[in-house]
Write a protein that holds these residues in place. Structure first.
Motif, PDB file in Angstrom:
ATOM      1  N   ILE A  56       0.867  -1.178   0.000  1.00 16.21           N
ATOM      2  CA  ILE A  56       0.000   0.000   0.000  1.00 16.21           C
ATOM      3  C   ILE A  56       0.900   1.223   0.000  1.00 16.21           C
ATOM      4  O   ILE A  56       2.009   1.173   0.498  1.00 16.21           O
ATOM      5  CB  ILE A  56      -0.948   0.022   1.225  1.00 16.21           C
ATOM      6  CG1 ILE A  56      -1.976   1.165   1.156  1.00 16.21           C
ATOM      7  CG2 ILE A  56      -0.147   0.172   2.504  1.00 16.21           C
ATOM      8  CD1 ILE A  56      -3.188   0.840   0.358  1.00 16.21           C
ATOM      9  N   LEU A  58       0.708   5.018   1.251  1.00 17.11           N
ATOM     10  CA  LEU A  58      -0.023   6.094   1.916  1.00 17.11           C
ATOM     11  C   LEU A  58       0.695   7.428   1.763  1.00 17.11           C
ATOM     12  O   LEU A  58       0.287   8.425   2.341  1.00 17.11           O
ATOM     13  CB  LEU A  58      -0.207   5.769   3.410  1.00 17.11           C
ATOM     14  CG  LEU A  58      -0.971   4.488   3.740  1.00 17.11           C
ATOM     15  CD1 LEU A  58      -1.090   4.298   5.244  1.00 17.11           C
ATOM     16  CD2 LEU A  58      -2.343   4.492   3.111  1.00 17.11           C
ATOM     17  N   VAL A 106      10.285  -3.029   6.790  1.00 14.88           N
ATOM     18  CA  VAL A 106       9.289  -2.224   7.486  1.00 14.88           C
ATOM     19  C   VAL A 106       7.993  -2.343   6.681  1.00 14.88           C
ATOM     20  O   VAL A 106       8.020  -2.136   5.478  1.00 14.88           O
ATOM     21  CB  VAL A 106       9.733  -0.750   7.559  1.00 14.88           C
ATOM     22  CG1 VAL A 106       8.683   0.100   8.237  1.00 14.88           C
ATOM     23  CG2 VAL A 106      11.059  -0.628   8.284  1.00 14.88           C
ATOM     24  N   PRO A 107       6.864  -2.703   7.316  1.00 10.15           N
ATOM     25  CA  PRO A 107       5.619  -2.840   6.552  1.00 10.15           C
ATOM     26  C   PRO A 107       5.316  -1.582   5.744  1.00 10.15           C
ATOM     27  O   PRO A 107       5.571  -0.471   6.208  1.00 10.15           O
ATOM     28  CB  PRO A 107       4.556  -3.048   7.639  1.00 10.15           C
ATOM     29  CG  PRO A 107       5.296  -3.509   8.830  1.00 10.15           C
ATOM     30  CD  PRO A 107       6.678  -2.955   8.741  1.00 10.15           C
ATOM     31  N   SER A 108       4.738  -1.769   4.535  1.00 12.59           N
ATOM     32  CA  SER A 108       4.639  -0.623   3.630  1.00 12.59           C
ATOM     33  C   SER A 108       3.725   0.477   4.163  1.00 12.59           C
ATOM     34  O   SER A 108       3.958   1.647   3.872  1.00 12.59           O
ATOM     35  CB  SER A 108       4.170  -1.079   2.250  1.00 12.59           C
ATOM     36  OG  SER A 108       2.952  -1.775   2.345  1.00 12.59           O
ATOM     37  N   PHE A 109       2.689   0.109   4.966  1.00 12.35           N
ATOM     38  CA  PHE A 109       1.834   1.212   5.412  1.00 12.35           C
ATOM     39  C   PHE A 109       2.576   2.132   6.386  1.00 12.35           C
ATOM     40  O   PHE A 109       2.291   3.317   6.467  1.00 12.35           O
ATOM     41  CB  PHE A 109       0.508   0.701   5.999  1.00 12.35           C
ATOM     42  CG  PHE A 109       0.632  -0.024   7.309  1.00 12.35           C
ATOM     43  CD1 PHE A 109       0.600   0.660   8.487  1.00 12.35           C
ATOM     44  CD2 PHE A 109       0.777  -1.406   7.327  1.00 12.35           C
ATOM     45  CE1 PHE A 109       0.722   0.000   9.691  1.00 12.35           C
ATOM     46  CE2 PHE A 109       0.882  -2.078   8.525  1.00 12.35           C
ATOM     47  CZ  PHE A 109       0.857  -1.373   9.712  1.00 12.35           C
ATOM     48  N   ILE A 110       3.568   1.577   7.100  1.00 16.88           N
ATOM     49  CA  ILE A 110       4.369   2.424   7.992  1.00 16.88           C
ATOM     50  C   ILE A 110       5.453   3.158   7.196  1.00 16.88           C
ATOM     51  O   ILE A 110       5.648   4.368   7.353  1.00 16.88           O
ATOM     52  CB  ILE A 110       5.037   1.569   9.096  1.00 16.88           C
ATOM     53  CG1 ILE A 110       4.002   1.071  10.096  1.00 16.88           C
ATOM     54  CG2 ILE A 110       6.097   2.376   9.821  1.00 16.88           C
ATOM     55  CD1 ILE A 110       3.494   2.120  11.033  1.00 16.88           C
ATOM     56  N   SER A 111       6.155   2.443   6.326  1.00 16.01           N
ATOM     57  CA  SER A 111       7.264   3.090   5.611  1.00 16.01           C
ATOM     58  C   SER A 111       6.743   4.216   4.723  1.00 16.01           C
ATOM     59  O   SER A 111       7.358   5.281   4.653  1.00 16.01           O
ATOM     60  CB  SER A 111       8.028   2.061   4.779  1.00 16.01           C
ATOM     61  OG  SER A 111       7.209   1.542   3.767  1.00 16.01           O
ATOM     62  N   LEU A 113       3.970   5.915   5.192  1.00 17.36           N
ATOM     63  CA  LEU A 113       3.535   6.985   6.092  1.00 17.36           C
ATOM     64  C   LEU A 113       4.736   7.844   6.490  1.00 17.36           C
ATOM     65  O   LEU A 113       4.679   9.081   6.491  1.00 17.36           O
ATOM     66  CB  LEU A 113       2.902   6.352   7.333  1.00 17.36           C
ATOM     67  CG  LEU A 113       1.848   7.120   8.103  1.00 17.36           C
ATOM     68  CD1 LEU A 113       0.678   7.452   7.213  1.00 17.36           C
ATOM     69  CD2 LEU A 113       1.380   6.305   9.295  1.00 17.36           C
ATOM     70  N   ALA A 114       5.844   7.174   6.818  1.00 18.62           N
ATOM     71  CA  ALA A 114       7.042   7.885   7.252  1.00 18.62           C
ATOM     72  C   ALA A 114       7.636   8.706   6.113  1.00 18.62           C
ATOM     73  O   ALA A 114       7.966   9.892   6.284  1.00 18.62           O
ATOM     74  CB  ALA A 114       8.079   6.889   7.776  1.00 18.62           C
TER      75      ALA A 114
END
Lengths: 308, 321
Positions: A56, A58, A106-111, A113-114
């Motif tokens: 994903i 984001l 790192v899971p894509s929704f976190i990476s 987001l960052a």
């Protein structure tokens, strides 16, 4: 059946609105409808590639925000070249998300987001937290070709279709596209077949970043300016366009053509809400629930032993 | 003889050392950083974020994620203000019902979130992201985009009354933190969150009703978001959709930086306290040494990437989506 659901939804939505007001179906109205969502469509096309491989993105909205600022700032220096430079910046940000996801696990929704947070900081820093405006003459000189019409069809729409065609070509006619499908269908199998999965995942994220940046460029040209919050409100409809079009969150099926249908559904729903006098704030609630429904009906649960 | 220190012990204490190191670093750059007045400033900005981060800690402990906080906070804050102003405008007397009212709103939104995630089998990041959008839309619909002012002096005393230099809201938050710690450490539900995060199939195999527990975690999270919303309103005296802004990124960064693993099963609310303090000390320190505050989003981004990178046991799972 499921494969045909998206375009049938589109047709049904068009008919429902067409019955209430037949003028809605006039060609010029439909063309106007489609060209309205061009930036959204381009962003969604990029995001499709990432969702297609089961990830994903984001960060798209923040990257597009950054792109509006950078395009406006670089226009006096680079002219039309500013668009290309900004697209490359988007590519780099997307590649960063992809690298963090694949290399550092790192899971894509976190990476994303960052990385989106970093893009937002760049946008705020570059703009000095202000809305910027393009010089009308420079804008016409560098990007005038984006704004005209040929035979009644806005150039923006043609550009969007060209970009969609490129994405479609990558997805269906190039090795990368086949490997994207392999990754989305069964990543372990792709790895076991000797594909360097990491590299192709980074490519998908990079393309998504680039499409988001191009969406930002076109949006800033349309509005003749840029600001760190200009593209606010793009993320939800972009994800909705991908999911409603029939690319499930688990990846592997669907693709960029589906997102074309999905984006048109979003456009029709938006316009019909104006016709039916539903306030803009209601739209967000509606799209939120549409998203949940679309995910629930398309997701491939056989790929998930545990739903986290 | 040198006592043996395991890598695990070091890893557990790293966040605390990072926090102390940061305090020393900013004090060295600007001695004004190390003063009760500045610490109170950090405490005020950290308090609502602490509640939100504590809430999402429970969800992350299970290996899930909740991205709905901005919507939930917006709705809870707006509903709190509406109830309060409708019932006389003071938390003393009937108006006090606004507090349980807001908590119920938070719990209800958390329950919807959990139900959608569990019953429809949608990954939590997407279920909660969608509901976050719904929440923001809902609060806009309720307020019409307006701000609601709260000028009840009793309620604002959370900010204005100070003990030992720190405002009342700090102590309220610390009390809630202890409650959260009690839930985490001394209740069956709390222990079961760890069991799910440690290995869901094992937990299910040993007879836990995993679906029900997941929903409970989202409800608890929702209640803490509502607490955060109330404290955020107390801080500014304004309730609006914007009240929820930025909490998602800040709170998740705090949890991860504090040492709670995204994969679940390890960490807890004390880690989150350290994480929130790290994030807020950096935010405050950057301003104190004269850096503009818009570097914060980028800073948080780098922080969360490095924290996840350092905390993950990469041998344990080979595929990350």
């Amino acid at each position: 059946m499921r494969r045909h659901f998206p375009w049938m939804t589109l047709l049904a939505a068009l008919l429902v609105v067409g019955i209430t007001d037949i003028r809605f179906l006039l060609p010029e109205n439909l063309v106007g409808l489609a060209s309205d969502i061009v930036p959204l469509f381009i962003m969604a096309e990029g995001m499709t590639l990432v969702i297609y491989i089961g990830g994903i993105d984001l960060s798209s909205q923040s990257v597009a925000n950054m792109a509006t600022v950078l395009t406006t700032l670089e226009l006096p220096v680079l002219g039309a070249g500013s668009g290309a430079v900004v697209a490359l910046a988007g590519l780099a940000f997307g590649a960063a998300s992809g690298t963090v996801t694949t290399r550092w696990k790192v899971p894509s929704f976190i990476s994303t987001l960052a990385v989106g947070g970093i893009a937002l900081s760049v946008a705020q820093f570059a703009s000095g937290q202000q809305a910027l405006h393009m010089d009308a003459e420079m804008r016409r000189h560098a990007f005038g070709w984006m704004l005209g019409r040929t035979a009644g069809v806005p150039h923006e729409l043609l550009i969007a279709l060209a970009l969609g065609a490129i994405a479609w070509f990558v997805q269906t006619r190039m090795t990368a596209g086949r490997i994207f499908k392999a990754i989305g269908t069964a990543e372990p199998v792709a790895v076991a077949s000797g594909v360097s999965v990491g590299r192709y995942k980074i490519l998908a994220f990079a393309l998504s970043g680039m499409f988001a940046a191009i969406a930002g460029v076109m949006f800033s040209v349309r509005l003749s300016g840029g600001s760190p919050t200009l593209a606010e409100g793009f993320l939800l409809p972009a994800i909705v366009a991908v999911l409603v079009g029939g690319t499930p969150l688990t990846g592997g099926v669907g693709g960029v053509l589906n997102t074309l249908i999905g984006a048109l559904i979003v456009a029709v729903v938006r316009a019909s809400m104006l016709y039916l006098n539903i306030p803009a704030t209601g739209q967000q609630i509606f799209f939120g629930f549409v998203l949940i429904t679309a995910i629930a009906t398309t997701i491939d649960r056989s790929k998930m032993r545990v739903v986290k | 003889m040198v006592p043996h220190i395991s890598a695990e012990t070091i890893r557990r204490w790293v966040p605390l050392f990072v926090l102390l190191g940061l305090v020393l670093f900013f004090t060295a750059l600007n001695p004004h950083f190390f003063s009760v007045r500045n610490f109170a400033r950090i405490a005020i900005s950290a308090t609502p974020a602490l509640m939100v981060a504590v809430g999402v800690t429970f969800v992350i402990l299970m290996g899930s994620i909740d991205l709905s906080m901005e919507g939930t906070i917006a709705v809870a804050a707006v509903m709190f203000a509406l109830i309060l102003n409708r019932l006389g405008g003071s938390v003393v007397g009937v108006g006090g019902l606004a507090i349980p009212g807001a908590l119920v709103v938070g719990a209800a939104l958390g329950a919807i979130n959990g139900l959608i995630h569990v019953k429809l089998k949608i990954p939590s990041f997407m279920a909660s992201l969608s509901l976050g959008f719904v929440g923001v839309g809902l609060s806009l619909l309720i307020t019409g985009g307006d701000r609601i002012l709260i000028d009840d002096p009793v309620f604002r005393s959370l900010l204005t009354v100070r003990f030992g230099g720190f405002p009342l809201m700090t102590y309220v938050a610390l009390f809630c933190l202890v409650v959260a710690w009690f839930i985490q450490a001394n209740t069956t539900i709390g222990r079961n969150f760890y069991a799910i995060g440690g290995g869901e199939e094992l937990a299910r195999g040993s007879g836990l009703n995993v679906g029900r527990l997941r929903i409970i975690a989202f409800v608890i999270a929702g209640v803490f978001y509502a607490l955060g919303a109330i404290l955020a309103v107390a801080r500014l005296g304004i309730a609006e959709t914007e009240t929820g802004r930025n909490f998602m990124f800040v709170s998740i960064t705090s949890v991860v930086v504090g040492g709670t693993a995204l994969a679940g099963g390890s960490g807890g609310v004390w880690n989150t306290l350290i994480g929130v303090l790290i994030v807020n000390v950096i935010g405050n320190g950057m301003v104190v040494i004269g850096l503009p505050d818009y570097f914060q989003d980028g800073m948080l981004g780098l922080l969360v990437i490095s924290a996840v990178y350092l905390s993950m046991d990469r041998r344990a799972f080979s595929f990350v989506k």
